[in-house]
Scaffold this active site. Structure first.
Site, PDB file in Angstrom:
ATOM      1  CE  LYS A  66      -3.772   2.624   2.275  1.00 17.53           C
ATOM      2  NZ  LYS A  66      -3.222   3.566   2.081  1.00 17.53           N
ATOM      3  CG  ASP A  68       1.122   7.507   3.244  1.00 18.71           C
ATOM      4  OD1 ASP A  68       0.025   8.084   2.914  1.00 18.71           O
ATOM      5  OD2 ASP A  68       1.709   7.547   4.288  1.00 18.71           O
ATOM      6  CD  GLU A 208      -1.044   4.156   4.813  1.00 20.16           C
ATOM      7  OE1 GLU A 208      -1.964   4.955   5.161  1.00 20.16           O
ATOM      8  OE2 GLU A 208      -0.626   4.532   3.526  1.00 20.16           O
TER       9      GLU A 208
END
Length: 349
Positions: A66, A68, A208
């Site tokens: 993921k 950011d 994250e």
């Protein structure tokens, strides 16, 4: 006795100076099927990941890191490149390195779906560094450091791919943006691991979280569940409704006062007093001082030295959990979201 080859009745080659011509083209049958091209859409609303507490199980799920940053759509046409934010705003001029790399890709027309990020010294995407590279919220700075991590292909050379399954879209994307690149546009690679293992490794490395995607799904705008996000540390967007003053903190900000949405209302969810540096606090204070109001937009309880602001600024906040009375626990400020990014403010159930 071997017979000599028979002389052809018609010469294979005519006079050397005679032009070679193809046969006359027949008139096309209007009833014959025609291969049509899909018009390139001006914008496609992004597919958004649904937050889940644990990774899904099953062979149909593909996993990625993921990122950011800011969601972007990179539109490539012969007449030029356009970069649109999640909210549909044109930010082409703010990412010149991404634009330059998009022009070098081996396509005529395409729409790439990805995330603009800036990496820290450990190779992790850092939202705060991305904000600084763009000059803060409302800033107009050009970000040469930003890299677009591309994870989907929505349109390619005259063909709309949104109704094509994810596995096929990824296969085509990997032919355009190969794995392991070091340019301003890079492939967000699929990682061969089960979700639980990958999530543990991601958390150990301070990332994250991870994204899970259904290999058989078509591209559907909104949060339909075909894409899921599982976070190591919770991070969401909240509305700033004021701040508490402090003489010992950067820019005099002791604590930001935050609110989430509940239906059509705003609800106070506590404050955040960490995550600022001198620069980010000064930029934040400058933004808030333009929005000061006399009465709070939500009930924050009794606060000493509080300054209330019009609830127009959205902050990205990292936090560990919620308290029993609905307040953020161990919260840390990451940066202001741009209005053009159209960030979704946290919704209380």
């Amino acid at each position: 006795m071997t017979k000599p080859p028979r002389k052809p009745s018609t010469p294979l080659l005519r006079e050397s100076d005679a032009p070679l011509r193809s046969k006359p083209r027949r008139r096309r049958d209007p009833d014959q099927h025609q291969l049509t091209l899909d018009p390139m859409p001006a914008r496609i609303d992004p597919c958004l990941a649904l937050l889940k507490p644990r990774p899904p199980k099953g062979r149909q799920w593909a996993f990625e890191v993921k990122w950011d940053g800011y969601r972007l759509a990179v539109h490539i046409e012969p007449k030029g490149v356009k970069i649109l934010t999640r909210g549909g705003h044109d930010w082409t001029d703010r990412f010149p390195a991404i634009v330059a790399e998009a022009k070098r890709l081996p396509v005529s027309t395409a729409i790439l779906d990805g995330e603009a990020v800036v990496f820290d010294e450990h190779g992790r995407s850092d939202f705060g560094k991305l904000q600084q590279s763009l000059g803060g919220r409302g800033g107009k700075r050009i970000s040469w450091e930003s890299i677009c991590m591309v994870f989907d292909l929505l349109y390619l050379d005259g063909h709309d791919l949104t109704e094509t399954e994810f596995t096929a879209r990824r296969h085509l994307l990997e032919g355009i943006v190969p794995a392991g690149g070091e340019e301003a546009i890079r492939l967000s690679e699929e990682i061969e691991a089960d979700g639980e293992t990958l999530l543990r490794i991601a958390c150990e490395h301070g990332l994250e979280g991870i994204i899970a995607k259904d290999r058989n799904s078509t591209y559907r705008s909104g949060r339909g569940g075909e894409w899921q996000k599982i976070k190591c540390i919770q991070s969401d967007s909240f509305i700033i409704v004021g701040y508490e003053k402090s003489t010992s903190s950067f820019a005099g900000i002791g604590r930001l006062l935050l609110a989430a949405r509940k239906g059509g209302d705003l609800v106070y969810v506590g404050g955040v007093g960490t995550g600022f540096n001198e620069r980010s606090a000064a930029e934040l204070r400058q933004q808030m001082d333009k929005l000061i109001i006399s009465k709070p937009a939500v009930d924050t309880g009794r606060k000493r030295n509080a300054v209330f602001v019009d609830p127009k600024l959205v902050a990205e906040i990292e936090y560990r959990a919620w308290t029993h009375d609905g307040k953020l626990r161990h919260a840390s400020y990451k940066g202001l979201r741009e209005q053009q990014d159209d960030a979704a403010v946290y919704e209380l159930e």
